[in-house]
Structure formats: structure tokens, C-alpha cells
Write a protein that holds these residues in place. Structure first.
Motif: not given
Length: 107
Positions: A70-73, A95-99, A101-107
Motif C-alpha cells: 500500500r505505501p509503495a502504491g 492501484a497497479g503497483v499495490a496489486a 506487489l501483492r501478487a508478487a507476495g509482498i504484502s
């Protein structure tokens, strides 16, 4: 007094205060003069408050830290906004950056 009643009273007081402040502007505009220095301080204070609310929303989810995605997004959105990208680009990029990173396993 129950928790629900206290919450209702707090919301009602906040709503009444907000309405009173919004109404005071047009009613007092011709009676109150503000110097340029005070006007500048008020503008900066509003910006600081907005940044504080945005930072809190970006960094925390409830009582816990939100993680890194979220902070990165938000940072990507802020950068895009600083570069004067259109609003839709700012939103989609954040939204794309946050999504991503989450898809890559970085929450």
C-alpha cells in the motif's frame, strides 16, 4: 451511556461544528479581514492536515501497519501526481503497483 450513543453524539457534534464553520465563511467574509501572512499559514495548515490524513491511511490498516504494498502504491501515485499525470493515470498506477506487489507476495 452506550458506545453507540456516544458515537452518535460525537458524529452529531462534528456535523454541527462542520456546518457552523461552513456557514461562518460567507457570513463573516465582509466583517473579518485576514492578513496575507495568516492566509498563507492557513493554506499550509490545510496541506499539512491533508498529508497527515493521507499518510495515516497509507501506512496503517486499523491498528497495524499496512505492509509494503500500500505505501509503495501511494508513493507511485504521489510521484505520478507530482509529474502532473492525469488523475485516472495516478489512480491506476497506484492501484497497479499495490496489486502487483501483492501478487508478487509482498504484502
Amino acid at each position: 451511556m452506550t458506545h453507540g450513543t456516544q458515537l452518535f453524539i460525537a458524529v452529531a457534534v462534528l456535523a454541527a461544528g462542520t456546518y457552523a464553520l461552513r456557514l461562518a465563511g460567507p457570513l463573516l467574509r465582509s466583517r473579518v479581514t485576514v492578513s496575507d501572512r495568516v492566509r498563507g499559514v492557513i493554506d499550509r495548515a490545510a496541506l499539512v492536515l491533508l498529508v497527515a490524513v493521507a499518510a495515516t491511511g497509507a501506512l496503517y490498516a486499523g491498528q497495524d501497519l499496512a505492509g509494503w504494498a500500500r505505501p509503495a502504491g501511494v508513493a507511485a501515485g504521489v510521484l505520478a501526481a507530482a509529474l502532473r499525470a492525469p488523475l485516472i493515470v495516478v489512480i491506476l498506477l497506484a492501484a497497479g503497483v499495490a496489486a502487483g506487489l501483492r501478487a508478487a507476495g509482498i504484502s
